[in-house]
Scaffold this motif. Structure first.
Motif, PDB file in Angstrom:
ATOM      1  N   ALA A 129     -11.959   0.397   3.263  1.00 53.32           N
ATOM      2  CA  ALA A 129     -10.739   0.973   2.686  1.00 53.32           C
ATOM      3  C   ALA A 129     -10.928   1.175   1.187  1.00 53.32           C
ATOM      4  O   ALA A 129     -10.497   2.182   0.612  1.00 53.32           O
ATOM      5  N   MET A 130     -11.589   0.217   0.540  1.00 50.92           N
ATOM      6  CA  MET A 130     -11.823   0.310  -0.901  1.00 50.92           C
ATOM      7  C   MET A 130     -12.678   1.540  -1.213  1.00 50.92           C
ATOM      8  O   MET A 130     -12.359   2.320  -2.115  1.00 50.92           O
ATOM      9  N   LEU A 131     -13.755   1.709  -0.403  1.00 47.90           N
ATOM     10  CA  LEU A 131     -14.630   2.859  -0.629  1.00 47.90           C
ATOM     11  C   LEU A 131     -13.873   4.163  -0.414  1.00 47.90           C
ATOM     12  O   LEU A 131     -14.016   5.111  -1.192  1.00 47.90           O
ATOM     13  N   LEU A 132     -13.038   4.164   0.600  1.00 49.46           N
ATOM     14  CA  LEU A 132     -12.243   5.364   0.898  1.00 49.46           C
ATOM     15  C   LEU A 132     -11.353   5.707  -0.292  1.00 49.46           C
ATOM     16  O   LEU A 132     -11.267   6.869  -0.713  1.00 49.46           O
ATOM     17  N   ILE A 133     -10.728   4.684  -0.846  1.00 49.89           N
ATOM     18  CA  ILE A 133      -9.824   4.931  -1.972  1.00 49.89           C
ATOM     19  C   ILE A 133     -10.612   5.411  -3.183  1.00 49.89           C
ATOM     20  O   ILE A 133     -10.171   6.290  -3.927  1.00 49.89           O
ATOM     21  N   MET A 134     -11.810   4.869  -3.352  1.00 48.28           N
ATOM     22  CA  MET A 134     -12.654   5.343  -4.460  1.00 48.28           C
ATOM     23  C   MET A 134     -12.975   6.822  -4.298  1.00 48.28           C
ATOM     24  O   MET A 134     -12.992   7.574  -5.261  1.00 48.28           O
ATOM     25  N   ILE A 135     -13.234   7.213  -3.036  1.00 49.76           N
ATOM     26  CA  ILE A 135     -13.586   8.622  -2.787  1.00 49.76           C
ATOM     27  C   ILE A 135     -12.377   9.515  -3.037  1.00 49.76           C
ATOM     28  O   ILE A 135     -12.484  10.558  -3.679  1.00 49.76           O
ATOM     29  N   ILE A 136     -11.218   9.068  -2.538  1.00 49.00           N
ATOM     30  CA  ILE A 136     -10.007   9.865  -2.757  1.00 49.00           C
ATOM     31  C   ILE A 136      -9.721   9.949  -4.256  1.00 49.00           C
ATOM     32  O   ILE A 136      -9.346  10.992  -4.780  1.00 49.00           O
ATOM     33  N   GLY A 137      -9.886   8.832  -4.943  1.00 48.23           N
ATOM     34  CA  GLY A 137      -9.662   8.817  -6.392  1.00 48.23           C
ATOM     35  C   GLY A 137      -8.243   8.470  -6.749  1.00 48.23           C
ATOM     36  O   GLY A 137      -7.303   8.804  -6.029  1.00 48.23           O
ATOM     37  N   HIS A 138      -8.082   7.786  -7.861  1.00 48.56           N
ATOM     38  CA  HIS A 138      -6.746   7.327  -8.240  1.00 48.56           C
ATOM     39  C   HIS A 138      -5.842   8.470  -8.661  1.00 48.56           C
ATOM     40  O   HIS A 138      -4.636   8.384  -8.567  1.00 48.56           O
ATOM     41  N   HIS A 139      -6.432   9.608  -9.102  1.00 49.18           N
ATOM     42  CA  HIS A 139      -5.578  10.745  -9.524  1.00 49.18           C
ATOM     43  C   HIS A 139      -4.738  11.257  -8.387  1.00 49.18           C
ATOM     44  O   HIS A 139      -3.531  11.418  -8.499  1.00 49.18           O
ATOM     45  N   LYS A 140      -5.431  11.505  -7.260  1.00 46.42           N
ATOM     46  CA  LYS A 140      -4.706  12.035  -6.099  1.00 46.42           C
ATOM     47  C   LYS A 140      -3.634  11.056  -5.650  1.00 46.42           C
ATOM     48  O   LYS A 140      -2.523  11.442  -5.309  1.00 46.42           O
ATOM     49  N   LEU A 141      -3.975   9.770  -5.661  1.00 44.54           N
ATOM     50  CA  LEU A 141      -3.018   8.772  -5.187  1.00 44.54           C
ATOM     51  C   LEU A 141      -1.844   8.653  -6.130  1.00 44.54           C
ATOM     52  O   LEU A 141      -0.702   8.464  -5.708  1.00 44.54           O
ATOM     53  N   LEU A 142      -2.122   8.802  -7.436  1.00 50.27           N
ATOM     54  CA  LEU A 142      -1.008   8.751  -8.396  1.00 50.27           C
ATOM     55  C   LEU A 142      -0.075   9.937  -8.174  1.00 50.27           C
ATOM     56  O   LEU A 142       1.137   9.807  -8.300  1.00 50.27           O
ATOM     57  N   GLU A 143      -0.648  11.077  -7.810  1.00 54.45           N
ATOM     58  CA  GLU A 143       0.213  12.247  -7.534  1.00 54.45           C
ATOM     59  C   GLU A 143       1.156  11.942  -6.384  1.00 54.45           C
ATOM     60  O   GLU A 143       2.306  12.346  -6.390  1.00 54.45           O
ATOM     61  N   GLY A 144       0.619  11.233  -5.389  1.00 52.48           N
ATOM     62  CA  GLY A 144       1.461  10.916  -4.229  1.00 52.48           C
ATOM     63  C   GLY A 144       2.261   9.636  -4.399  1.00 52.48           C
ATOM     64  O   GLY A 144       2.762   9.088  -3.417  1.00 52.48           O
ATOM     65  N   ALA A 145       2.359   9.135  -5.605  1.00 51.08           N
ATOM     66  CA  ALA A 145       2.974   7.821  -5.806  1.00 51.08           C
ATOM     67  C   ALA A 145       4.432   7.770  -5.355  1.00 51.08           C
ATOM     68  O   ALA A 145       4.855   6.799  -4.722  1.00 51.08           O
ATOM     69  N   TYR A 146       5.203   8.831  -5.654  1.00 54.17           N
ATOM     70  CA  TYR A 146       6.637   8.774  -5.314  1.00 54.17           C
ATOM     71  C   TYR A 146       6.865   8.701  -3.813  1.00 54.17           C
ATOM     72  O   TYR A 146       7.582   7.820  -3.329  1.00 54.17           O
ATOM     73  N   PRO A 147       6.264   9.626  -3.014  1.00 57.24           N
ATOM     74  CA  PRO A 147       6.464   9.485  -1.566  1.00 57.24           C
ATOM     75  C   PRO A 147       5.944   8.159  -1.001  1.00 57.24           C
ATOM     76  O   PRO A 147       6.584   7.564  -0.133  1.00 57.24           O
ATOM     77  N   LEU A 148       4.805   7.689  -1.544  1.00 52.72           N
ATOM     78  CA  LEU A 148       4.283   6.403  -1.060  1.00 52.72           C
ATOM     79  C   LEU A 148       5.282   5.281  -1.316  1.00 52.72           C
ATOM     80  O   LEU A 148       5.518   4.415  -0.478  1.00 52.72           O
TER      81      LEU A 148
END
Lengths: 572, 354
Positions: free
Chosen positions: B44-63
């Motif tokens: 899961a950690m590697l997956l998140i590294m690949i996705i990158g924190h930028h993309k995840l920050l963009e989706g922060a509100y729905p998450l």
């Protein structure tokens, strides 16, 4: 951005400080005070001993004890005190001297089974009487490291007579322990496994006591630090009448089946017999795997409580229900006549009446009195299955009665929806014909039959059968027209006074009831009788089912009548 | 950083084996399950590294919204375990939404705090409002431990985001003055007991004080070098409650002693320092605040879990990161580390770019 970085640097200082606090705390406990704690952990220990609470006792309606607790003693000890053959030999010698035949290999086996840790207390000998224990402790050679512990043992004075009602207790299983993880059980606790012991487990069990002890390096008690005494469980008073129960079991002793009696107005169960019987005492004290298998694999299934979990076609006892349903739905009235010529040709099949020569023309009271099948075939066909199912639901057929015993069966109300689900087939007219005389798919337990007859006797109220004196629930009025009910009541009186159930009328009390003979695909027909007494002001209902008893009239009717006669002549 | 995290986790699996071996005789079972979770977590950690924190920050509100929904579902439907309902089950797999909520809160707050820097009183209060939602939902379960972690994470992130110190002191002041009120009114009896017992463990040696006394004996008797792996008597003889989760540190301390603790704490320190340094080296506001959140979280649970084992802070039942048995906790922590790693990778590559 600068402020963010300076704040983050501040985090570094904070973390460093907290780590220093933790390390100094650990230094204090592990290095500075380490010796003290090592001593605490090694020699001076806190022990917690758990005492199981005495279970609440169970009595019948007159206070006759049905489940009581005997005190027995166990000898407890620590593995450390029994770790050499010489010590075991010494103990065995003393036990033998006092007439307790326990050999060194026996002791080795018990110890091996329980050995978990050197400081954990073990049960070395169990089930000793007070006298045996006193003698042992008085023996000057008895090892002082061992100590007695009093334990409760459940005993059922009535044994086989009420085992199906009381059930038994035994050590909690791993699955039960998991399911009750928050209820304070631990391994080795006793728990109700069946009967009222199980349904009232929560009130009977009480709460266990605890004692916190300080013990020395060998695990022997130095002093008590804290103690909560065990609290005995609540006593339970049943509605069961032991004299009636005993009579019911005796009456049934030559047969397989069920015989029960209930108060028609309150639902109090006075007798609930199931045959063959089993003895709950050995089950509670622990049986060997072989004995257990013998009971469980017995083809007669003694542990099945046939009164609440045996399902049978209600057969002709169902005709009382049929009469009510058809009268209420105005399918028939008191004067409606059908003619019986000994059978009914329906489709390609001829459904016979039990009397092959035929009953001629009769109305509903006559049909009940003579148990005419053809009358009810025609009434059932005229009404249709849906109306019968509708009334079946009103009488809660196909549902457990809610008696306070585990393992009750709900029987089977059947019907078109059920047949579609079960067999993926349409309900046929012939199914309705069979249904109308309580054969075929319709199945009921004896307690369900008793409940229906109680409602007929009490003016149309469904009682909740119960065994706990405090278990009364207000009956549910299902709204039957009293005039129509009276017609059925009259029919049931005629059954005994001048019809098929005349053998029930020979015991000196006025009874109303109905015989039944259920076809049994596995052997001879089952005999049924459901009846209530006294006529006019009914108090008790009784139902008998005798497996392979052939005719309800000859076998089952006298059982019900004798039980009812006993109850009426021995009233509170 | 990775090395420290993975070393900690592997050590954790061994501790769980030892702890659960004594408590229920199912040590192997627990250790295997935890190992599986560890592998899943690393993936899961590697997956998140690949996705990158930028993309995840963009989706922060729905998450964040999704997380609120899960917390609400838990509060309503979940079965009770030890008096609190913190588990949700889906087809045989149970998980604790409150663990993943920590990650969602970190993402949400990183984005929110950099868009609306809490420099004036109004935005500061807005930030508090955002935090209040998940805190309230876990209190419904009731899970005071998680609520406390949420608050600490948020406080750390507010601090890192450059909130004026007077606001933060004010907040801490209100918090401190609310403590007596909470004790009087809001806490459940078992929670009150834990605090009273913290003040004097001997007041109830059979009941609530038992844990603290036994845990202290376990830690103390470890001495300098410990009793050795699998040889702790306190945990093996079932003196310790919940040895493989809440009191894992006591098991660890008893078996590995002061020496083992120094190594353990050093590993935690290296990890926390690396996380903060990643933040300092990053050029992105959001990333800095994000690393502060992750650090606050891991730090607080470490400090609380270790502190409670020796009785210097009250018992809350928070797991020790990496070591305590629990798949949800491990997975959530590795997801957070994945975020930090993604920040680190970006920082390293941008340096090369300049």
């Amino acid at each position: 951005m600068e402020i963010l970085d300076s704040r983050l640097k501040f985090f570094l200082y904070g973390i460093t400080l907290s780590v220093l606090i933790l390390i100094s705390g650990l230094y204090f406990f592990q290095i500075n005070q380490g010796d003290k704690y090592i001593r605490l952990a090694h020699s001076n220990r806190l022990r917690i001993i758990r005492f199981s609470a005495p279970r609440g006792e169970i009595f019948d309606r007159h206070g006759v004890p049905l489940a009581v607790n005997d005190t027995t003693f166990s000898i407890m000890g620590y593995p450390l005190d029994l770790n050499t053959p010489a010590k075991l030999e010494h103990l065995s010698k003393i036990l033998m001297r006092h007439g307790i035949p326990i050999t060194v290999p026996d002791l080795e086996k018990t110890i091996k089974q329980q050995r978990l840790a050197p400081y954990r207390v073990m049960k070395i000998v169990q089930n000793l009487t007070m006298t045996q224990m006193v003698e042992l402790v008085a023996d000057y050679e008895f090892p002082r490291e061992l100590f007695p512990l009093s334990v409760w043992r459940r005993t059922y004075p009535a044994g086989t007579t009420a085992a199906n009602v009381l059930g038994y207790v035994s050590e909690i299983s791993e699955a039960e322990l998991k399911a009750r993880s928050e209820m304070g059980y631990t391994g080795g606790d006793l728990i109700g496994k069946s009967g009222v012991e199980r349904s009232y487990e929560e009130i009977l069990r009480g709460s266990p006591g605890q004692e916190a002890l300080e013990v020395d390096a060998r695990g022997r008690k130095i002093r008590t630090l804290d103690a909560n005494p065990a609290v005995k469980g609540e006593d339970l008073h049943l509605t069961l009448d032991m004299a009636a129960q005993k009579l019911a079991v005796e009456l049934l002793s030559d047969y397989k089946g069920a015989l029960l009696a209930m108060d028609v107005n309150t639902g109090e169960v006075l007798a609930l017999a199931s045959s063959p019987v089993y003895d709950n005492n050995p089950l509670t004290w622990g049986v060997s795997a072989r004995e257990w298998n013998e009971i469980v694999n017995n083809p007669d299934r003694p542990m099945l409580d046939r009164a609440i979990a045996g399902v049978y076609p209600p057969a002709s006892t169902f005709k009382a229900f049929m009469s009510i349903a058809c009268l209420e739905e105005n399918v028939i009235n008191e004067r409606s006549m059908f003619t019986c010529r000994g059978g009914l040709k329906f489709g390609s099949h001829t459904f016979k009446c039990w009397k092959h020569s035929g009953h001629g023309g009769l109305n509903v009271t006559g049909a009940l009195q003579h148990s005419c099948d053809v009358f009810f075939y025609l009434a059932g066909l005229k009404s249709g299955i849906d109306k019968l199912i509708k009334w079946g639901r009103k009488f809660h057929l196909g549902e457990p009665t809610g008696i306070d015993l585990p393992g009750e069966s709900g029987g089977n109300i059947a019907g078109p929806d059920w047949k579609m689900r079960r067999f993926n087939a349409q309900w046929a007219g012939g199914d309705t014909v069979n249904y109308s005389i309580g054969q075929g798919y319709m199945l009921m337990t004896p307690i369900q039959i008793a409940r229906v007859y109680a409602a007929i006797a009490n003016g149309g109220k469904m009682v909740t059968p119960h065994l706990n004196k405090k278990g009364y629930k207000t009956p549910e009025n299902i709204g039957v027209n009293p005039a129509k009910l009276a017609i059925v009541q009259k029919g049931l009186e005629y059954v005994v006074s001048r019809g098929t159930g005349s053998r029930a009328g020979r015991f000196g009390i006025p009874i109303a009831g109905k015989t039944g003979t259920a076809q049994n695909s596995h052997g001879a027909d089952h005999a049924l009788f459901a009846g209530y007494a006294p006529v006019g002001n009914p108090k008790y209902v009784a139902v008998a089912v005798v497996e392979a008893g052939r005719h309800g009239s000859s076998v089952a009717a006298p059982l019900v009548a004798q039980l009812l006669a006993h109850l009426l002549s021995h009233e509170d | 950083m990775f090395l420290a995290a993975i070393l900690l986790s592997v050590w954790g699996v061994f501790c769980i084996y030892s702890a659960a071996a004594g408590a229920s005789g199912r040590g192997f079972d627990f250790a295997i399950r935890q190992s599986v979770w560890l592998i899943v977590s690393i993936l899961a950690m590697l997956l998140i590294m690949i996705i990158g924190h930028h993309k995840l920050l963009e989706g922060a509100y729905p998450l964040f919204g999704l997380m609120l929904l899960f917390l609400l579902l838990t509060a309503i439907f979940a079965p009770k375990v030890n008096g609190a309902q913190s588990w949700l089950g889906f087809g045989g797999i149970r998980f604790q939404p409150s663990e993943f909520a920590k990650v969602a809160i970190i993402l949400m707050m990183s984005k929110f705090l950099s868009r609306y820097p809490p420099l004036d009183f109004k935005t500061f209060m807005m930030c508090l409002g955002v935090i209040a939602l998940p805190v309230f939902l876990v209190l419904l379960q009731p899970d005071a431990g998680s609520a406390l972690v949420f608050l600490v994470i948020s406080f750390g992130m507010l601090l890192a985001a450059g909130t004026p110190l007077k606001y933060l002191f004010g907040l801490a002041g209100i918090g401190a003055s609310a403590v007596p009120l909470l004790i009087m009114f809001a806490l459940k009896d078992y929670q009150k007991n834990r605090i009273l017992v913290f003040l004097d463990p001997m007041r109830d040696p059979l009941g609530a004080g038992y844990n603290v006394i036994q845990s202290r004996i376990a830690v103390g008797s470890g001495g300098f070098a410990g009793k050795g792996f699998m040889l702790g008597t306190q945990s093996k003889l079932k003196f310790l409650p919940e040895p493989h989760t809440d009191f894992i540190f006591s098991v660890f301390s008893e078996e590995f002693g002061f020496l083992g603790n120094i190594i353990l704490i050093s590993l935690f320190s290296v990890l926390l320092f690396r996380i903060i340094m990643t933040g300092i080296n990053s050029r992105d506001r959001r990333s800095k605040i994000l690393t502060a959140g992750v650090a606050s979280w891991l730090w607080f649970q470490m400090f609380e879990s270790m502190g409670m084992s020796i009785g210097i802070v009250p018992v809350t039942g928070l797991p020790l990161p990496f070591l305590s048995y629990g798949g949800s906790s491990l997975l959530a922590i590795f997801m957070a580390l994945g975020l930090v790693a993604s920040v680190y990778v970006e920082g390293a590559s941008s340096k090369h770019g300049i």
